[in-house]
Scaffold this motif. Structure first.
Motif, short mmCIF file in Angstrom:
data_model
loop_
_atom_site.label_atom_id
_atom_site.label_comp_id
_atom_site.label_asym_id
_atom_site.label_seq_id
_atom_site.Cartn_x
_atom_site.Cartn_y
_atom_site.Cartn_z
N LYS A 48 6.55 5.76 -1.74
CA LYS A 48 5.72 4.59 -2.01
C LYS A 48 4.25 4.80 -1.67
N ASN A 78 9.23 0.15 2.61
CA ASN A 78 8.45 1.36 2.34
C ASN A 78 7.11 1.06 1.67
N GLY A 185 14.90 1.23 -8.31
CA GLY A 185 14.72 -0.05 -7.62
C GLY A 185 13.77 -0.85 -8.50
N THR A 186 12.48 -0.61 -8.30
CA THR A 186 11.52 -1.14 -9.28
C THR A 186 11.65 -0.36 -10.58
N GLY A 187 12.11 0.88 -10.48
CA GLY A 187 12.20 1.75 -11.65
C GLY A 187 10.95 2.60 -11.84
N THR A 189 9.61 5.09 -10.06
CA THR A 189 9.79 6.54 -9.87
C THR A 189 10.44 7.17 -11.08
N GLY A 237 16.53 -0.94 -1.23
CA GLY A 237 15.58 -0.25 -2.13
C GLY A 237 16.19 0.24 -3.42
N THR A 281 18.90 5.95 0.60
CA THR A 281 18.91 6.15 -0.85
C THR A 281 18.91 7.64 -1.24
N PRO A 309 13.85 9.67 -1.67
CA PRO A 309 12.70 8.77 -1.54
C PRO A 309 12.06 8.62 -0.16
N ASP A 310 12.85 8.69 0.93
CA ASP A 310 12.19 8.45 2.23
C ASP A 310 12.88 9.16 3.38
N1 PMP Z 1 14.60 4.32 -2.20
C1 PMP Z 1 13.95 3.54 -1.33
C2 PMP Z 1 14.21 3.70 0.13
C3 PMP Z 1 13.05 2.57 -1.79
O1 PMP Z 1 12.42 1.77 -0.93
C4 PMP Z 1 12.86 2.43 -3.19
C5 PMP Z 1 11.90 1.40 -3.72
N2 PMP Z 1 12.39 0.09 -3.80
C6 PMP Z 1 13.58 3.26 -4.07
C7 PMP Z 1 14.44 4.20 -3.53
C8 PMP Z 1 13.48 3.15 -5.57
O2 PMP Z 1 12.26 3.58 -6.09
P1 PMP Z 1 11.60 2.81 -7.32
O3 PMP Z 1 11.19 1.45 -6.81
O4 PMP Z 1 10.43 3.63 -7.70
O5 PMP Z 1 12.61 2.66 -8.40
#
Ligand code: PMP
Length: 344
Positions: A48, A78, A185-187, A189, A237, A281, A309-310
């Protein structure tokens, strides 16, 4: 001649250019080559950072943000952390409306980074006035000189990954990537990265990861928003109870749903087998890889890049707590001897 001082000017200069790391032991029974794009190497420890910096700098370029203005967002943690970090360096106030599903660690961390945090109930519909969407919208209306980032409905979220994550993966794999696996999540990525990669090579398979309890997979397959798909789940997420416009469903070839329990065990397995301490995730993403492999998605020639992602430190009171795992009943299907083996 004087030596130059090799310092970064501030922490924001370290955003992006994260490494890809080959996965070895965890992938040894699978056909193909597997590489994790480890987003925990960003200074804010998640992917993020990219969107926070990109969206804020784009707003500055467009003259929407002035020094002293306020950044407002809804976040599972995040994005909030990244926005707080960018706000500190650039001199903005940061207000965050977060879901009560977010871990206490994440909320404490946001407050430590100077953000003002509103905790909102997780299990209400998006249009309920108590939801974090409604709270953020109201705060935006009430706060003069504020910008609402609105990551679920902001094309700049997608552009951030189109301009950074996509080109990095293409370059790091020398154009040899055959599959991208990313959580949705938001899509942002998956959509931005996939859009870039598909432009380079339309044959690259784009595999999305969704949660049981979320509508994304069903919507992708039927274009129907099916509320029967929605129920509470634990992974933060991943997945959604609405359809974000930041998700470009056309560039995604297939979704896989993963469970809370298997994703949690896989996150722990990644740490134990690869020495990579990554978040819930990331476990979900690799769990999806295992399931895709069972369906015969990969061959020995596949070069699969999985976005992690994190960082795991954000889940100390959840996935990486034995007590939490027991409370969820996640050890029930594993016999005591195996728990010993996993834990020590
Ligand atoms: N993993 C984590 C820990 C997240 O916080 C998010 C974001 N909501 C995602 C994956 C998904 O990423 P995106 O929003 O770009 O789809």
């Amino acid at each position: 001649m004087k030596e130059t001082i090799k310092a970064y000017n501030n922490v924001l200069e370290l955003i992006g250019n994260t490494p890809i790391i080959r996965l070895n032991r965890i992938a040894e029974h699978l056909s193909g080559n597997f590489f994790a794009k480890v987003e925990a190497f960003n200074p804010g420890h998640s992917t993020k950072d990219r969107i926070a910096l990109y969206i804020i700098e784009e707003a500055e370029r467009r003259g929407i943000l002035k020094p002293g203005d306020t950044i407002i967002e809804t976040t599972s943690g995040n994005t909030g952390f990244s926005l707080a970090m960018v706000s500190i360096i650039k001199g903005y106030d940061c207000i965050l409306a977060v879901s009560s599903k977010s871990s206490k660690d994440k909320i404490d961390m946001l407050r430590s980074m100077g953000a003002k945090v509103y905790v909102c109930p997780a299990h209400v519909s998006a249009d309920d006035e108590r939801s974090y969407y409604s709270v953020a919208k109201r705060l935006h209306e009430e706060t003069k000189g504020s910008v609402y980032i609105n990551q679920y409905f902001n094309d700049l979220n997608v552009d951030a990954h189109y301009n950074t994550t996509g080109p990095e993966i293409w370059e790091q794999t020398g154009g040899q990537i055959t599959h991208l696996v990313a959580c949705s999540g938001t899509g942002g990525t998956i959509s931005g990265t996939a859009r870039f990669l598909k432009e380079k090579n339309p044959a690259i398979r784009i595999l999305g990861v969704d949660a049981f309890g979320s509508v994304l997979k069903k919507y992708h397959e039927t274009k129907e928003f099916d509320t029967a798909e929605i129920y509470p789940y634990r992974i933060e997420g991943l997945g959604k109870n609405l359809i974000p416009t930041a998700t470009d469903f056309d560039v995604i070839d297939k979704f896989m749903k993963v469970s809370d329990e298997e994703s949690a065990h896989t996150a722990r397995e990644i740490a134990k087998k690869e020495g990579l301490f990554v978040g819930y995730t990331s476990g979900a993403a690799f769990q999806a890889v295992k399931q895709f492999a069972e369906e015969g998605e990969f061959t020995a020639e596949s070069n699969v890049v999985i976005v992690f992602p994190d960082h795991g430190s954000r889940y100390m009171s959840k996935v990486f707590s034995d007590e939490w795992m027991s409370e969820q009943g996640f050890f029930d299907s594993v016999n005591a001897e195996e728990v010993q083996k996993i834990e020590f």
